[in-house]
Write a protein that holds these residues in place. Structure first.
Motif: not given
Length: 523
Positions: A234-237, A292-294, A421-423
């Motif tokens: 998972v971001f940021p890992f 969402l950032i990812a 955001v996902a779209v």
């Protein structure tokens, strides 16, 4: 003692240890052709047994099936407990399927230390199978850690990059760091069970019967989250992932990108055991933000990549963001879509890595500025590349569309902003794939493209066709797959909605009702 077996023999144990036995049997063999055929035979037998398990699995049920249980370390409540349900059953089939594909791919692509490579692949399959069928938390953890051994050697010895040793070490250290946190979380669950029952247990089903105070749930959730987040990643890992996928061999990249062990852990343990923590507003807000950032970060970075393997790395990070937001939408459609999408990525992302391997074997690189015009030289490659790529970006009629549609539906139900955001991630995904495809496949023939460039071999075509069959099967007729997972998904959603205390009381009432019905029938 082992519980009554649905097959009359311990099928899940066979699925775990057959690859290990096969790896041992490869050791005395010296003939390369016999090695390849033996490894393929073992992998195919494993796939047949996994298919048998899928065929005998009862769909639309949340029950644990094909259970095997044997006391292991009684004073600590640790047992050898295996079972599958709708959450894990498809992963068993996917693991067996991908192993066959990896063995086929390595037939001509691995030259040095072929025996050790095939043994490592089979050992890796054993550990992954163990992860998916383990119900005892410590048994799960043992297989989780054992996976690092063959993974390390696969990346270090058979990697293709100049920094493959660094990539292997980085992967192991990051995973071990997360595992320490996860083990602490498991220990706290056991201690909570001991406080309530005066006995120790790491058995998942027994831990479900004892509620965990909400304040402790939050702490335990984050401990387990750390272990799963590093593995997912998972971001940021995720910072170990580019090195491992670019520097490592294609077979290892297929496993790391196509088999979603970390997000599986959320569904298997975090949601059922820690329902109040999983739906805590702060927890959901943080994890959703990471997802969402990812999605956006991974897609944007993928667009600017000149190397196809690096593009796939960041594409994988973006797709994992979809899985995360679907899970933490905490509704039926979101979780259902995420679970199905985890399986889908085993065919699409893994399939694209296979295609990257086919290209690398012929040209020595996957750089777009050294490609161009490949369609004229490799029409079969170009065709399969387009099909699997379209599935990866969610074209209707393919498996990617079903998974992404359900995830978006769940995300919009949770909050319109999540879905919006996902779209955007879907749009970015189409951009980076189509841009790379146009430059690498069409246009004038690249100056550095070899004059003699053979299209896919028979074995490579088998891999590509097999992946496409699964892509269109799930895309055009997803009902069998959804029916397998629906019962368990609904059980997870119910537990999230009711919480642990209410769920336990509900289960007790069901048990009392069932007992009273048996008494009436007997009278």
């Amino acid at each position: 003692m082992l519980e009554e077996l649905q097959f009359g023999f311990p099928l899940l144990s066979v699925l775990i240890f057959l690859p290990l036995i096969g790896a041992i049997l490869l050791w005395p063999q010296k003939d390369p052709d016999l090695l390849k055929k033996s490894a393929l035979g073992i992998a195919v037998l494993e796939l047949i047994l996994a298919s048998l398990l899928l065929l005998r699995f009862v769909p639309d049920s949340a029950a644990m099936q094909f259970s095997e249980r044997l006391s292991w370390i009684p004073p600590l409540g640790i047992s050898y407990h295996l079972a599958v349900d709708g959450i894990s059953i498809l992963f068993v089939g996917l693991t067996a399927f991908l192993t066959v594909m990896i063995v086929l791919y390595s037939w001509d692509s691995v030259g040095e230390n072929l025996k050790l490579y095939l043994m490592s692949v089979l050992a890796l399959e054993m550990t992954i199978m163990g992860i998916f069928v383990s119900i005892d938390l410590i048994l799960f953890f043992v297989f989780w850690e054992l996976m690092l051994i063959p993974s390390y050697f696969l990346i270090k010895i058979w990697g293709v990059g100049e920094e493959k040793e660094y990539a292997a070490l980085k992967y192991v250290l990051y995973t071990l760091l997360g595992s320490v946190f996860m083990l602490v979380g498991f220990a706290l669950l056991c201690l909570n069970y001991h406080d309530a029952t005066n006995a120790y247990s790491f058995d998942f089903l027994e831990l479900l019967t004892v509620p965990v105070p909400v304040s402790q749930q939050i702490l335990i959730f984050w401990f387990i989250f750390m272990g799963l987040a590093f593995k997912a990643p998972v971001f940021p890992f995720h910072t170990w992932l580019p090195d491992a996928l670019v520097q490592g061999p294609i077979g290892m990249s297929v496993v790391l990108a196509g088999v979603k062990l970390g997000t599986y852990g959320f569904l298997r343990f975090s949601f059922p055991l820690l329902p109040e923590a999983s739906k805590d507003e702060t927890v959901v807000m943080i994890v959703m933000a990471l997802g969402l950032i990812a999605i956006v970060y991974g897609a944007i970075i993928a667009i600017i990549q000149a190397d196809f393997r690096r593009l796939l790395v960041f594409s994988s990070i973006s797709h994992l963001g979809f899985v995360v937001i679907g899970l933490f939408a905490l509704n039926f459609q979101g979780i259902q879509g995420s679970l199905l999408q985890m399986i889908n990525l085993g065919f699409t992302t893994a399939g694209l890595f296979f295609l990257a391997g086919f290209l690398y074997d012929r040209t020595g690189n996957t750089l777009v500025d050294q490609a161009g015009g490949l369609a004229s030289k490799m029409p079969l490659f170009a065709t399969f590349f387009l099909i699997i790529g379209m599935a990866s970006i969610g074209l209707p009629g393919t498996n990617g569309f079903i998974g992404e549609f359900l995830i978006l539906l769940g995300a919009f139900q949770a909050h319109w902003f999540y879905g919006l955001v996902a779209v955007s991630g879907v749009i970015f995904a189409a951009s980076y794939f189509l841009w790379y495809y146009e430059r690498a496949i069409f246009g004038p023939l690249g100056e550095k493209v070899p004059k003699v460039l053979h299209d896919l071999t028979q074995r490579e075509s088998i891999i590509a066709v097999s992946l496409c069959v699964m892509i269109f099967w799930i895309g055009l007729y997803p009902s069998p797959f959804l029916n397998m997972i629906n019962g368990s998904v609904q059980a997870v959603v119910d537990r999230l909605e009711r919480g642990s205390v209410a769920s336990i009381e509900f289960d007790k009432r069901l048990a009392m009702d069932a007992a009273s019905q048996r008494i009436v029938v007997e009278e």
